[in-house]
Design a protein around this motif. Sequence first.
Motif, PDB file in Angstrom:
ATOM      1  N   THR A  19      47.011  28.500  36.704  1.00  0.00           N
ATOM      2  CA  THR A  19      45.922  28.675  37.658  1.00  0.00           C
ATOM      3  C   THR A  19      45.102  29.713  37.444  1.00  0.00           C
ATOM      4  N   LEU A  20      43.992  29.518  37.758  1.00  0.00           N
ATOM      5  CA  LEU A  20      42.870  30.475  37.536  1.00  0.00           C
ATOM      6  C   LEU A  20      42.035  30.708  38.852  1.00  0.00           C
ATOM      7  N   ARG A  21      42.278  32.047  39.186  1.00  0.00           N
ATOM      8  CA  ARG A  21      41.745  32.202  40.739  1.00  0.00           C
ATOM      9  C   ARG A  21      40.992  33.320  40.945  1.00  0.00           C
ATOM     10  N   ASP A  22      39.998  33.601  41.786  1.00  0.00           N
ATOM     11  CA  ASP A  22      39.200  34.803  42.282  1.00  0.00           C
ATOM     12  C   ASP A  22      40.199  35.927  42.546  1.00  0.00           C
ATOM     13  N   MET A  23      39.649  37.289  42.151  1.00  0.00           N
ATOM     14  CA  MET A  23      40.336  38.131  42.815  1.00  0.00           C
ATOM     15  C   MET A  23      39.367  38.881  43.902  1.00  0.00           C
ATOM     16  N   SER A  24      40.071  39.179  45.166  1.00  0.00           N
ATOM     17  CA  SER A  24      39.321  39.527  46.236  1.00  0.00           C
ATOM     18  C   SER A  24      40.076  40.812  46.795  1.00  0.00           C
ATOM     19  N   ILE A  25      39.002  41.613  47.599  1.00  0.00           N
ATOM     20  CA  ILE A  25      39.696  42.848  48.375  1.00  0.00           C
ATOM     21  C   ILE A  25      39.147  42.625  49.827  1.00  0.00           C
ATOM     22  N   SER A  26      40.125  43.132  50.818  1.00  0.00           N
ATOM     23  CA  SER A  26      39.368  43.176  52.221  1.00  0.00           C
ATOM     24  C   SER A  26      39.997  44.564  52.742  1.00  0.00           C
TER      25      SER A  26
ATOM     26  N   GLU B 235      44.249  48.536  57.126  1.00  0.00           N
ATOM     27  CA  GLU B 235      45.157  47.893  56.139  1.00  0.00           C
ATOM     28  C   GLU B 235      44.151  47.559  54.982  1.00  0.00           C
ATOM     29  N   LEU B 236      44.666  47.587  53.906  1.00  0.00           N
ATOM     30  CA  LEU B 236      43.886  47.230  52.594  1.00  0.00           C
ATOM     31  C   LEU B 236      44.659  46.106  51.888  1.00  0.00           C
ATOM     32  N   ASN B 237      44.201  44.925  51.777  1.00  0.00           N
ATOM     33  CA  ASN B 237      44.534  43.852  51.071  1.00  0.00           C
ATOM     34  C   ASN B 237      44.112  43.559  49.376  1.00  0.00           C
ATOM     35  N   PHE B 238      44.824  43.148  48.613  1.00  0.00           N
ATOM     36  CA  PHE B 238      44.047  42.619  47.318  1.00  0.00           C
ATOM     37  C   PHE B 238      44.665  41.319  47.150  1.00  0.00           C
ATOM     38  N   HIS B 239      43.640  40.223  47.380  1.00  0.00           N
ATOM     39  CA  HIS B 239      44.049  38.888  47.516  1.00  0.00           C
ATOM     40  C   HIS B 239      44.014  38.194  46.155  1.00  0.00           C
ATOM     41  N   TYR B 240      44.849  37.375  45.674  1.00  0.00           N
ATOM     42  CA  TYR B 240      44.981  36.528  44.469  1.00  0.00           C
ATOM     43  C   TYR B 240      44.146  35.064  44.695  1.00  0.00           C
ATOM     44  N   TYR B 241      43.014  35.133  45.304  1.00  0.00           N
ATOM     45  CA  TYR B 241      42.226  33.962  45.824  1.00  0.00           C
ATOM     46  C   TYR B 241      40.920  34.257  46.464  1.00  0.00           C
TER      47      TYR B 241
END
Length: 225
Positions: free
Chosen positions: A111-118, A192-198
Motif C-alpha cells: 500500500t501507498l498512503r498519505d502521511m498526515s498529522i492532526s 492530543e497529537l496524531n500521526f495518521h498513515y492515511y
Amino acid sequence: MKTSTRQALFGLAVAGCCTAVALGALIRITENFENIQPHEDPQRGWTFNSGDESVAQRNGNHYLRTSTDTWGVTLSTKTDGSNRLVGNRDYRREGVAGFEITTAGTADFNTLRDMSISLVNDNGTPGDWSDDFGFYHVTGQMMRFDGSPRTYRYVVPSQHTGSTPTGWVAWSIGPNSPTEFTWDQVITDVDELNFHYYHPENFYIFQFHHVGVDNIRTVINTDWR
C-alpha cells in the motif's frame, strides 16, 4: 533507536528524510524507547490504539510496534498524562516548529498512503472524544508499506495567528464537536497529537498492518523562545 548512529527500525538503514524544510535555528528533542525505568511507561506515552502493541527489540534497538487489522493506522499520544507533548500544551509559547518520526511497516497489499498529522483539543472533556475538535494537515509525503524505514517531517506553523494556516483543515471529530473554532484555540491548547498513515478524508479497505516507529522528535525553533 540510537540517534547517534541513526540505527533504523528492524536493524535496516534509513531510507532517507522526506521533504526538506528550512526552519532556521533549531534544536531537536528525541523520544525513543531506550533505557526505560521500572516506574516509566514503556511506550513513553504513545499508542497505536490497536490492542496489539508493544515495545520490541531487534539488533539491540527498541521501537514501538503493532500488528492490527484496520483500515488505517494512527500513532497517537496517550491522554492519561504519560505523554509530555500534550495536555493543555501551548505550542506557540513553547516554539514548536514541527515533528519527525522514523517508521516502517508492511501490509497485506503493498500500500501507498498519505502521511498526515492532526492537533486536537479535547474541549475540556479528556475522556469523551465526541466533542473533540482540531486541525489536520496532509503533508504530501507518502508511506510505502514495503518494510523500508523512512523519516517523515511534519511542519507545525505554531506562530501563525488570526486565520487557518495554508494546508490545514478544521476537523470536527465527533457528533458533539463545535463547528466553529480557530487555529489559535487549538495551537495554544493541544491535548492530543496524531500521526495518521492515511488521508483523513479518504476511505480504505481493512487489511493487516505491521508497523514500527522510533525516534519521535520534537523540533523547537530557539528564535521563538
